[in-house]
Design a protein around this motif. Sequence first.
Motif, mmCIF file in Angstrom:
data_model
loop_
_atom_site.group_PDB
_atom_site.id
_atom_site.type_symbol
_atom_site.label_atom_id
_atom_site.label_comp_id
_atom_site.label_asym_id
_atom_site.label_seq_id
_atom_site.Cartn_x
_atom_site.Cartn_y
_atom_site.Cartn_z
ATOM 1 N N TRP A 190 -7.376 -45.407 23.558
ATOM 2 C CA TRP A 190 -7.122 -46.748 23.039
ATOM 3 C C TRP A 190 -5.674 -46.887 22.591
ATOM 4 O O TRP A 190 -5.098 -47.982 22.662
ATOM 5 C CB TRP A 190 -8.095 -47.075 21.912
ATOM 6 C CG TRP A 190 -9.456 -47.378 22.454
ATOM 7 C CD1 TRP A 190 -10.561 -46.584 22.414
ATOM 8 C CD2 TRP A 190 -9.841 -48.554 23.174
ATOM 9 N NE1 TRP A 190 -11.614 -47.183 23.061
ATOM 10 C CE2 TRP A 190 -11.207 -48.395 23.534
ATOM 11 C CE3 TRP A 190 -9.179 -49.725 23.560
ATOM 12 C CZ2 TRP A 190 -11.916 -49.369 24.258
ATOM 13 C CZ3 TRP A 190 -9.878 -50.692 24.269
ATOM 14 C CH2 TRP A 190 -11.227 -50.514 24.620
ATOM 15 N N ASP A 191 -5.067 -45.794 22.169
ATOM 16 C CA ASP A 191 -3.639 -45.849 21.842
ATOM 17 C C ASP A 191 -2.834 -46.223 23.078
ATOM 18 O O ASP A 191 -1.881 -47.023 23.003
ATOM 19 C CB ASP A 191 -3.162 -44.494 21.297
ATOM 20 C CG ASP A 191 -3.576 -44.254 19.860
ATOM 21 O OD1 ASP A 191 -3.799 -45.253 19.138
ATOM 22 O OD2 ASP A 191 -3.662 -43.083 19.448
ATOM 23 N N PHE A 194 -3.385 -50.075 23.774
ATOM 24 C CA PHE A 194 -2.650 -50.966 22.881
ATOM 25 C C PHE A 194 -1.136 -50.808 23.038
ATOM 26 O O PHE A 194 -0.386 -51.776 22.853
ATOM 27 C CB PHE A 194 -3.072 -50.719 21.433
ATOM 28 C CG PHE A 194 -4.495 -51.123 21.149
ATOM 29 C CD1 PHE A 194 -4.949 -52.405 21.453
ATOM 30 C CD2 PHE A 194 -5.394 -50.221 20.593
ATOM 31 C CE1 PHE A 194 -6.277 -52.779 21.208
ATOM 32 C CE2 PHE A 194 -6.712 -50.585 20.334
ATOM 33 C CZ PHE A 194 -7.140 -51.867 20.649
ATOM 34 N N SER A 195 -0.694 -49.625 23.421
ATOM 35 C CA SER A 195 0.731 -49.415 23.664
ATOM 36 C C SER A 195 1.209 -50.227 24.860
ATOM 37 O O SER A 195 2.263 -50.881 24.812
ATOM 38 C CB SER A 195 1.015 -47.930 23.895
ATOM 39 O OG SER A 195 2.374 -47.706 24.189
ATOM 40 N N GLY A 197 -0.220 -52.866 25.894
ATOM 41 C CA GLY A 197 -0.318 -54.245 25.445
ATOM 42 C C GLY A 197 0.889 -54.686 24.647
ATOM 43 O O GLY A 197 1.399 -55.807 24.828
ATOM 44 N N GLU A 198 1.371 -53.833 23.766
ATOM 45 C CA GLU A 198 2.559 -54.178 22.986
ATOM 46 C C GLU A 198 3.765 -54.373 23.904
ATOM 47 O O GLU A 198 4.566 -55.301 23.711
ATOM 48 C CB GLU A 198 2.845 -53.076 21.969
ATOM 49 C CG GLU A 198 1.868 -53.036 20.800
ATOM 50 C CD GLU A 198 2.243 -51.969 19.785
ATOM 51 O OE1 GLU A 198 3.443 -51.857 19.454
ATOM 52 O OE2 GLU A 198 1.342 -51.236 19.341
ATOM 53 N N SER A 212 -10.568 -60.387 20.647
ATOM 54 C CA SER A 212 -10.868 -59.060 20.094
ATOM 55 C C SER A 212 -12.345 -58.683 20.153
ATOM 56 O O SER A 212 -12.685 -57.505 20.102
ATOM 57 C CB SER A 212 -10.384 -58.983 18.638
ATOM 58 O OG SER A 212 -8.976 -59.023 18.572
ATOM 59 N N GLN A 248 -7.269 -49.863 14.495
ATOM 60 C CA GLN A 248 -6.490 -49.989 15.731
ATOM 61 C C GLN A 248 -6.538 -51.420 16.249
ATOM 62 O O GLN A 248 -5.519 -52.009 16.628
ATOM 63 C CB GLN A 248 -7.039 -49.049 16.801
ATOM 64 C CG GLN A 248 -6.687 -47.587 16.662
ATOM 65 C CD GLN A 248 -7.257 -46.779 17.817
ATOM 66 O OE1 GLN A 248 -8.470 -46.645 17.950
ATOM 67 N NE2 GLN A 248 -6.395 -46.248 18.657
ATOM 68 N N ALA A 252 -3.546 -54.335 16.461
ATOM 69 C CA ALA A 252 -3.159 -54.944 17.738
ATOM 70 C C ALA A 252 -3.198 -56.466 17.651
ATOM 71 O O ALA A 252 -2.299 -57.158 18.149
ATOM 72 C CB ALA A 252 -4.086 -54.451 18.845
ATOM 73 N N LYS A 255 -0.251 -57.989 16.038
ATOM 74 C CA LYS A 255 0.965 -57.945 16.855
ATOM 75 C C LYS A 255 0.913 -58.923 18.024
ATOM 76 O O LYS A 255 1.785 -58.897 18.901
ATOM 77 C CB LYS A 255 1.180 -56.525 17.374
ATOM 78 C CG LYS A 255 1.438 -55.511 16.263
ATOM 79 C CD LYS A 255 1.486 -54.097 16.800
ATOM 80 C CE LYS A 255 1.659 -53.078 15.670
ATOM 81 N NZ LYS A 255 1.637 -51.686 16.163
ATOM 82 N N LEU A 257 -1.515 -59.281 20.428
ATOM 83 C CA LEU A 257 -2.089 -58.843 21.703
ATOM 84 C C LEU A 257 -3.287 -59.689 22.117
ATOM 85 O O LEU A 257 -3.615 -59.761 23.310
ATOM 86 C CB LEU A 257 -2.511 -57.374 21.632
ATOM 87 C CG LEU A 257 -1.436 -56.339 22.001
ATOM 88 C CD1 LEU A 257 -0.309 -56.338 20.978
ATOM 89 C CD2 LEU A 257 -2.054 -54.944 22.102
ATOM 90 N N SER A 258 -3.959 -60.320 21.159
ATOM 91 C CA SER A 258 -5.148 -61.118 21.486
ATOM 92 C C SER A 258 -4.787 -62.577 21.722
ATOM 93 O O SER A 258 -4.014 -63.170 20.973
ATOM 94 C CB SER A 258 -6.163 -61.033 20.337
ATOM 95 O OG SER A 258 -7.244 -61.913 20.576
#
Length: 443
Positions: A190-191, A194-195, A197-198, A212, A248, A252, A255, A257-258
């Motif tokens: 998952w890291d 999300f990485s 995604g960022e 989400s 987590q 996200a 930041k 992402l959603s």
Amino acid sequence: MNPSRTARLAKVVALSSSIALLAAGCASGDSKDAAQPASADNPVSLTITTFGTQGLDPLYKQYEADNPGITIEATNIDTGGNALTDWKTKQAAGAGLPDVQAVEEGWLGQVMTVSDSFTDLNEYGAKDIAGDWVDWKVQQATDADGRTIGYGTDIGPMGLCYNSKLFKAAGLPSDREQVAELFGGADSTWDDFFSVGEDYVKKTDKAFYDQSGFVWNAMVNQLDEGYYKADGSLNIEGNTALRERWDQLSAAASKGLSSAQTQWDWGKGQAFVDGSFAVMPCPGWMLGNVKGQVEGAGGDASDGWDFADVFPGGAANWGGAFLTVPSTSKHPAEAAKLAQYLTNATSQATSFEEAGAFPSNIEAQKSKAVTGENDLTKFFNGAPIGEILSNRAEGVKAQYKGADDSVIQEQVFGPATIAIDKGTDGDTAWNTALSTLQELEIK
């Protein structure tokens, strides 16, 4: 069912102790006319209630053609959540249940608390063909007394749906094999998700995934034990693994992402074609939804949606269903026969072609209908969907689903995921979810 358990369910979903009375009062269903098989001279009308996109519709007419005297009256409810409400209402009232009732994995736990109000399919040969399905699917629908109350339809191994055009425009790999490696391949976490995604958000100033709620559902289902422990006890407060994933996800969302889309709406499909988001977790049955949403908004394969053989954190299953026969059925033998037909290898292969419902039937998983080209593979730009889902099914373990699992998902963490999408910090949303859990008296 014990009185305190019944009282809690009544508060959450308006069920009452009449369920237990219903189970006892309807136990004579087998004697009504099971000895009189349907024929042209003895017509039988069977009712079936399903939900979502299960790909069963084409099978009804074929079954009627192959079985003179049978007429099928089908009702399809838009979502599993609404189907749960429909079942509970009719179960509590003791009237209106169909001959064949589709049950979603997420609320199977509630059904199993009243398993004696369903026909034991072993009486109609289920035990003899149990090997036709993956073993954990059969185990899920077998109660403590060894009664099998449902035939498995699909399972929900998960990959990632992504928009290759949006990835390419962001300077990211767009080929599905390269996308799988981008997310970490077989070791994806998952890291990693999300990485990426960022990075996408920084490059495009647009959201990465649709909302989400679906991501959270996937994260929970992936754990060895989710909202409940295998012994049936609640497993939320003090669950370090669950809280770490929540942190987590909330980070996200903070930041950007959603995309904060409304579940099962997506602006009537517009969000799939206007670049609102670029990726979403997809069990097999979701693929038909994606295709339907895109086409409903006037789009097609050229909009760039694809399917990658990767999933953060490894193998995960989301959803899947069962076909049951409530003991209120006046035609249990014919209903059981229909449920068996709709879940056999040929029928499950058809359901996959129709809706991407990946089979729990082992023979169907290997069929050309599943492994070959079909309308879904064409829509997803040639993605070998059956092959990918077969790969994603490896290592899947059936997570124990407690009686209120779907209530927790929808009424406790559903609002919490919406809250973090709207800017509420993760700690506040988590604590609010725990307060809701206590208010509902779920134990």
